[in-house]
Design a protein around this motif. Sequence first.
Motif, PDB file in Angstrom:
ATOM      1  N   THR A 241     -46.710  39.475 -69.688  1.00 46.84           N
ATOM      2  CA  THR A 241     -46.861  40.920 -69.518  1.00 46.84           C
ATOM      3  C   THR A 241     -46.213  41.638 -70.704  1.00 46.84           C
ATOM      4  O   THR A 241     -45.407  41.054 -71.438  1.00 46.84           O
ATOM      5  CB  THR A 241     -46.185  41.408 -68.223  1.00 46.84           C
ATOM      6  OG1 THR A 241     -44.776  41.179 -68.326  1.00 46.84           O
ATOM      7  CG2 THR A 241     -46.759  40.718 -66.999  1.00 46.84           C
ATOM      8  N   ASN A 242     -46.544  42.904 -70.856  1.00 44.54           N
ATOM      9  CA  ASN A 242     -46.013  43.679 -71.977  1.00 44.54           C
ATOM     10  C   ASN A 242     -44.489  43.749 -71.975  1.00 44.54           C
ATOM     11  O   ASN A 242     -43.855  43.628 -73.020  1.00 44.54           O
ATOM     12  CB  ASN A 242     -46.618  45.085 -71.981  1.00 44.54           C
ATOM     13  CG  ASN A 242     -48.088  45.072 -72.333  1.00 44.54           C
ATOM     14  OD1 ASN A 242     -48.591  44.145 -72.953  1.00 44.54           O
ATOM     15  ND2 ASN A 242     -48.794  46.116 -71.927  1.00 44.54           N
ATOM     16  N   VAL A 243     -43.880  43.949 -70.807  1.00 47.88           N
ATOM     17  CA  VAL A 243     -42.412  44.030 -70.765  1.00 47.88           C
ATOM     18  C   VAL A 243     -41.786  42.673 -71.083  1.00 47.88           C
ATOM     19  O   VAL A 243     -40.762  42.600 -71.769  1.00 47.88           O
ATOM     20  CB  VAL A 243     -41.900  44.616 -69.425  1.00 47.88           C
ATOM     21  CG1 VAL A 243     -42.084  43.645 -68.262  1.00 47.88           C
ATOM     22  CG2 VAL A 243     -40.446  45.057 -69.559  1.00 47.88           C
ATOM     23  N   GLN A 244     -42.393  41.591 -70.636  1.00 52.46           N
ATOM     24  CA  GLN A 244     -41.876  40.255 -70.961  1.00 52.46           C
ATOM     25  C   GLN A 244     -41.976  39.988 -72.463  1.00 52.46           C
ATOM     26  O   GLN A 244     -41.051  39.429 -73.056  1.00 52.46           O
ATOM     27  CB  GLN A 244     -42.646  39.180 -70.182  1.00 52.46           C
ATOM     28  CG  GLN A 244     -42.339  39.178 -68.703  1.00 52.46           C
ATOM     29  CD  GLN A 244     -43.281  38.284 -67.918  1.00 52.46           C
ATOM     30  OE1 GLN A 244     -44.503  38.372 -68.070  1.00 52.46           O
ATOM     31  NE2 GLN A 244     -42.720  37.419 -67.083  1.00 52.46           N
ATOM     32  N   LEU A 245     -43.084  40.392 -73.067  1.00 52.08           N
ATOM     33  CA  LEU A 245     -43.249  40.211 -74.510  1.00 52.08           C
ATOM     34  C   LEU A 245     -42.203  41.007 -75.281  1.00 52.08           C
ATOM     35  O   LEU A 245     -41.606  40.503 -76.238  1.00 52.08           O
ATOM     36  CB  LEU A 245     -44.656  40.641 -74.947  1.00 52.08           C
ATOM     37  CG  LEU A 245     -45.817  39.776 -74.479  1.00 52.08           C
ATOM     38  CD1 LEU A 245     -47.148  40.448 -74.810  1.00 52.08           C
ATOM     39  CD2 LEU A 245     -45.744  38.384 -75.086  1.00 52.08           C
ATOM     40  N   ALA A 246     -41.962  42.246 -74.864  1.00 52.52           N
ATOM     41  CA  ALA A 246     -40.976  43.091 -75.546  1.00 52.52           C
ATOM     42  C   ALA A 246     -39.584  42.468 -75.479  1.00 52.52           C
ATOM     43  O   ALA A 246     -38.886  42.358 -76.492  1.00 52.52           O
ATOM     44  CB  ALA A 246     -40.970  44.489 -74.939  1.00 52.52           C
ATOM     45  N   VAL A 247     -39.186  42.030 -74.307  1.00 51.71           N
ATOM     46  CA  VAL A 247     -37.862  41.405 -74.128  1.00 51.71           C
ATOM     47  C   VAL A 247     -37.760  40.134 -74.963  1.00 51.71           C
ATOM     48  O   VAL A 247     -36.773  39.921 -75.670  1.00 51.71           O
ATOM     49  CB  VAL A 247     -37.581  41.129 -72.636  1.00 51.71           C
ATOM     50  CG1 VAL A 247     -36.396  40.195 -72.450  1.00 51.71           C
ATOM     51  CG2 VAL A 247     -37.359  42.447 -71.895  1.00 51.71           C
ATOM     52  N   GLU A 248     -38.782  39.320 -74.926  1.00 50.28           N
ATOM     53  CA  GLU A 248     -38.774  38.048 -75.662  1.00 50.28           C
ATOM     54  C   GLU A 248     -38.644  38.280 -77.170  1.00 50.28           C
ATOM     55  O   GLU A 248     -37.931  37.558 -77.861  1.00 50.28           O
ATOM     56  CB  GLU A 248     -40.053  37.269 -75.329  1.00 50.28           C
ATOM     57  CG  GLU A 248     -40.118  35.897 -75.926  1.00 50.28           C
ATOM     58  CD  GLU A 248     -41.229  35.781 -76.963  1.00 50.28           C
ATOM     59  OE1 GLU A 248     -41.023  35.031 -77.928  1.00 50.28           O
ATOM     60  OE2 GLU A 248     -42.272  36.430 -76.817  1.00 50.28           O
ATOM     61  N   LYS A 249     -39.299  39.315 -77.672  1.00 46.93           N
ATOM     62  CA  LYS A 249     -39.248  39.596 -79.118  1.00 46.93           C
ATOM     63  C   LYS A 249     -37.906  40.185 -79.543  1.00 46.93           C
ATOM     64  O   LYS A 249     -37.467  39.980 -80.677  1.00 46.93           O
ATOM     65  CB  LYS A 249     -40.396  40.525 -79.507  1.00 46.93           C
ATOM     66  CG  LYS A 249     -41.753  39.835 -79.420  1.00 46.93           C
ATOM     67  CD  LYS A 249     -42.899  40.795 -79.593  1.00 46.93           C
ATOM     68  CE  LYS A 249     -44.223  40.079 -79.334  1.00 46.93           C
ATOM     69  NZ  LYS A 249     -45.365  40.979 -79.420  1.00 46.93           N
ATOM     70  N   LEU A 250     -37.239  40.910 -78.649  1.00 45.60           N
ATOM     71  CA  LEU A 250     -35.942  41.505 -78.982  1.00 45.60           C
ATOM     72  C   LEU A 250     -34.773  40.538 -78.795  1.00 45.60           C
ATOM     73  O   LEU A 250     -33.716  40.724 -79.404  1.00 45.60           O
ATOM     74  CB  LEU A 250     -35.704  42.765 -78.135  1.00 45.60           C
ATOM     75  CG  LEU A 250     -36.564  43.977 -78.467  1.00 45.60           C
ATOM     76  CD1 LEU A 250     -36.351  45.076 -77.437  1.00 45.60           C
ATOM     77  CD2 LEU A 250     -36.271  44.489 -79.871  1.00 45.60           C
ATOM     78  N   MET A 251     -34.941  39.511 -77.964  1.00 48.32           N
ATOM     79  CA  MET A 251     -33.841  38.594 -77.630  1.00 48.32           C
ATOM     80  C   MET A 251     -33.113  38.022 -78.851  1.00 48.32           C
ATOM     81  O   MET A 251     -31.887  38.032 -78.886  1.00 48.32           O
ATOM     82  CB  MET A 251     -34.332  37.444 -76.739  1.00 48.32           C
ATOM     83  CG  MET A 251     -34.635  37.850 -75.308  1.00 48.32           C
ATOM     84  SD  MET A 251     -33.214  38.416 -74.368  1.00 48.32           S
ATOM     85  CE  MET A 251     -32.314  36.913 -74.154  1.00 48.32           C
ATOM     86  N   PRO A 252     -33.811  37.531 -79.874  1.00 48.32           N
ATOM     87  CA  PRO A 252     -33.083  36.945 -81.007  1.00 48.32           C
ATOM     88  C   PRO A 252     -32.345  37.980 -81.871  1.00 48.32           C
ATOM     89  O   PRO A 252     -31.500  37.614 -82.679  1.00 48.32           O
ATOM     90  CB  PRO A 252     -34.168  36.266 -81.848  1.00 48.32           C
ATOM     91  CG  PRO A 252     -35.447  36.416 -81.121  1.00 48.32           C
ATOM     92  CD  PRO A 252     -35.250  37.368 -79.998  1.00 48.32           C
TER      93      PRO A 252
END
Length: 190
Positions: free
Chosen positions: A29-40
């Motif tokens: 989902t869009n929110v999962q993608l956003a979180v995953e990209k910001l994590m590092p």
Amino acid sequence: MIGLVYAGGKSIRFGKDKATYHVPGLPATNVQLAVEKLMPLCQQIIVCANETNRAHIIELVGQVPAVQIICDIPPYDHHGPLSAIIACTSQFSIVQDYLTLAVDYPYITKDTLAILARTSNSYIVTSQHKHYSLAHFSISNEQVTTWVDNNSDWRLRSFITNKCGCYPLVYRSSTEFSNLNYREVDLNEK
């Protein structure tokens, strides 16, 4: 650095909640993608949801370490991204460095966000659009609320450029910067 995900919009033009929407062909989902990209890039990620999508967002990313889901806070609620910035900055007592990402940019790459993270006081610009919700700035809650109280200006553009003093980080236009404002009819959607 604190990651701030704008996920509280009403998605009126889109027709369903953008944050919890799963774009066909993408892995989450869009929110999962956003979180995953910001994590590092971020020590902590704050997702600013709304009362309608909050429970679903908690299901999707609420168990991820270093992710906190919040909503706008009165009397600064329901004014778009600046409401999210106020709610987010209220979690901290000092000036923090923020990297912001709206959930309606599912194609943004980790590399582009990494460059934005390394470029203080910036926001992304292409030949077609100024992407104020893709920004990097430092601010405190007191500075944000004082800005809003003194200016009555809720436009993200004004805040990013005039208050934060952010400069354009120029990119070529590409699908990476496509913003999901309208949803094409997916014939496989139930």
